[in-house]
Design an enzyme around this catalytic site. Structure first.
Site, PDB file in Angstrom:
ATOM      1  NE  ARG A 109      -3.704  -0.026   0.095  1.00  0.00           N
ATOM      2  CZ  ARG A 109      -4.416  -0.443  -0.975  1.00  0.00           C
ATOM      3  NH1 ARG A 109      -4.388   0.216  -2.115  1.00  0.00           N
ATOM      4  NH2 ARG A 109      -5.158  -1.540  -0.875  1.00  0.00           N
ATOM      5  NE  ARG A 114      -2.064  -4.529  -7.877  1.00  0.00           N
ATOM      6  CZ  ARG A 114      -2.964  -3.871  -7.176  1.00  0.00           C
ATOM      7  NH1 ARG A 114      -2.643  -2.764  -6.548  1.00  0.00           N
ATOM      8  NH2 ARG A 114      -4.196  -4.315  -7.083  1.00  0.00           N
ATOM      9  CG  HIS A 133      -2.023   2.792  -8.498  1.00  0.00           C
ATOM     10  ND1 HIS A 133      -2.131   3.590  -7.390  1.00  0.00           N
ATOM     11  CD2 HIS A 133      -3.200   2.150  -8.602  1.00  0.00           C
ATOM     12  CE1 HIS A 133      -3.331   3.422  -6.851  1.00  0.00           C
ATOM     13  NE2 HIS A 133      -3.999   2.556  -7.576  1.00  0.00           N
ATOM     14  CG  ASP A 143     -11.845   5.196  -8.388  1.00  0.00           C
ATOM     15  OD1 ASP A 143     -10.918   5.390  -9.206  1.00  0.00           O
ATOM     16  OD2 ASP A 143     -12.175   4.064  -7.986  1.00  0.00           O
ATOM     17  CD  GLU A 149      -3.994   5.417  -9.857  1.00  0.00           C
ATOM     18  OE1 GLU A 149      -4.215   4.504 -10.668  1.00  0.00           O
ATOM     19  OE2 GLU A 149      -4.704   5.622  -8.868  1.00  0.00           O
TER      20      GLU A 149
HETATM   21  C1  BG6 Z   1      -7.239   3.066  -8.315  1.00  0.00           C
HETATM   22  C2  BG6 Z   1      -8.601   2.624  -8.776  1.00  0.00           C
HETATM   23  O1  BG6 Z   1      -6.413   3.189  -9.422  1.00  0.00           O
HETATM   24  O2  BG6 Z   1      -6.706   2.078  -7.438  1.00  0.00           O
HETATM   25  C3  BG6 Z   1      -9.486   2.419  -7.568  1.00  0.00           C
HETATM   26  O3  BG6 Z   1      -9.137   3.581  -9.679  1.00  0.00           O
HETATM   27  C4  BG6 Z   1      -8.864   1.432  -6.606  1.00  0.00           C
HETATM   28  O4  BG6 Z   1     -10.760   1.963  -7.990  1.00  0.00           O
HETATM   29  C5  BG6 Z   1      -7.452   1.909  -6.261  1.00  0.00           C
HETATM   30  O5  BG6 Z   1      -9.640   1.326  -5.427  1.00  0.00           O
HETATM   31  C6  BG6 Z   1      -6.685   0.972  -5.322  1.00  0.00           C
HETATM   32  O6  BG6 Z   1      -6.638  -0.305  -5.835  1.00  0.00           O
HETATM   33  P1  BG6 Z   1      -5.984  -1.501  -5.047  1.00  0.00           P
HETATM   34  O7  BG6 Z   1      -6.281  -2.726  -5.866  1.00  0.00           O
HETATM   35  O8  BG6 Z   1      -4.506  -1.231  -4.974  1.00  0.00           O
HETATM   36  O9  BG6 Z   1      -6.614  -1.505  -3.684  1.00  0.00           O
END
Ligand code: BG6
Length: 303
Positions: A75, A101, A171, A215, A275
């Site tokens: 995260r 990833r 991202h 989002d 992103e």
């Molecule tokens: C963003 C998406 O890019 O990533 C969201 O648009 C999503 O919808 C977010 O919740 C986080 O994604 P993840 O899979 O890393 O929890």
């Protein structure tokens, strides 16, 4: 599997680039040069953090509750979403944002740039594990250059006999003082798919500000974005090429609480995702024998 010791022998650069094994068993590369410090996990080629030395607070954010675990995304940082972005178009069982990833990558090169920045390149080839989800011959390279600016180059090469289509994104989670005191400029007048509730196509008017879950996939845009942060009194510039989509995301309270790894009590307020990628109508056809490059460059300035 290659050990941190072997990696240090082959690719380590003094104190500038040091590999170590984390308690999870995953290998992390620590960068520290005259310009910046950064961390990158070999699983996922996942840049975890970047702090230029001109800044007291990191520019690329890592959640304080981030967990390193085999097969799980981390995260924060800059997860590599590839070869699709978001949910897979036809297979609901395939992982969101693709598999790149969460699988191991190989280090193939490291070095020092003429200006003293530190460079690393990692590679992902197809494997028995990924082939059921991606039956194409491809070579995916990520080069990261750690300096006063951060540069990332994600190169997809089609090494097979037929064309394929990819969705992708770097991202990136950027650290901010408080999400409520942030504006993002650069996307005025752009069309975006609003993914909160039923997905709808809308048009941006002015800078983006935040007062709830956001989002959005902005499409058909090459624009540089600027994250204007009144609390930290800085601007983060997000420049890109080979990217026609920009995703802007913040989960807000309810969703962040459900996620459980955003950093208690309100770590989510300290980040915003901007992103750079290619999603929805901007997915990219990579013809056999050709390459596609997605490149981003970040820099921060005090204001
Ligand atoms: C963003 C998406 O890019 O990533 C969201 O648009 C999503 O919808 C977010 O919740 C986080 O994604 P993840 O899979 O890393 O929890």
């Amino acid at each position: 599997m290659i050990t941190a010791q072997q990696l240090n022998k082959q690719f380590g650069i003094g104190n500038q680039l040091v590999f170590r094994e984390d308690a999870s068993g995953l290998i992390v590369a620590d960068f520290d040069n005259g310009y910046a410090e950064a961390k990158l996990c070999l699983q996922g080629a996942h840049l975890m953090m970047w702090r230029p030395k001109s800044q007291s607070v990191p520019v690329v954010w890592l959640s304080r509750d981030a967990k390193l675990a085999i097969g799980k995304s981390i995260r924060g940082g800059a997860p590599v979403c590839w070869p699709w972005f978001g949910a897979h178009a036809t297979e609901p069982g395939f992982p969101g944002h693709g598999f790149a990833r969460t699988v191991p990558w190989q280090v193939i090169e490291s070095g020092t740039e003429p200006g003293g920045e530190t460079r690393i390149t990692l590679r992902l080839l197809g494997s028995e594990k990924t082939r059921p989800q991606w039956p194409h011959d491809s070579r995916l390279d990520l080069t990261v250059i750690v300096g006063e600016k951060l540069r990332m180059e994600l190169i997809t090469e089609n090494t097979g006999n037929s064309d394929f289509v990819i969705g992708e994104a770097l991202h990136t989670y950027f650290q901010v003082g408080d999400i409520g005191a942030v504006r993002i400029s650069g996307l005025d007048n752009c069309d975006f798919w609003d993914k909160v509730g039923n997905t709808t196509l809308r048009k941006q008017s002015g800078a983006i500000t935040f007062s709830g879950e956001t989002d959005r996939v902005y499409v058909n845009t090459d624009a540089e974005c600027v994250i204007e942060d009144d609390k930290l009194k800085r601007r983060i510039h997000v420049a890109k090429s080979g990217s026609r989509s920009t995703v802007v995301w913040t989960p807000w309270t309810e969703k962040a609480n459900k996620m459980g790894d955003m950093g208690q009590p309100d770590g989510w307020r300290e980040m915003v995702c901007v992103e750079s990628g290619n999603a929805i109508e901007n997915v990219v056809k990579v013809a056999t024998g050709t390459r596609h490059a997605l490149i981003v460059e970040f820099r921060a300035e005090q204001v």
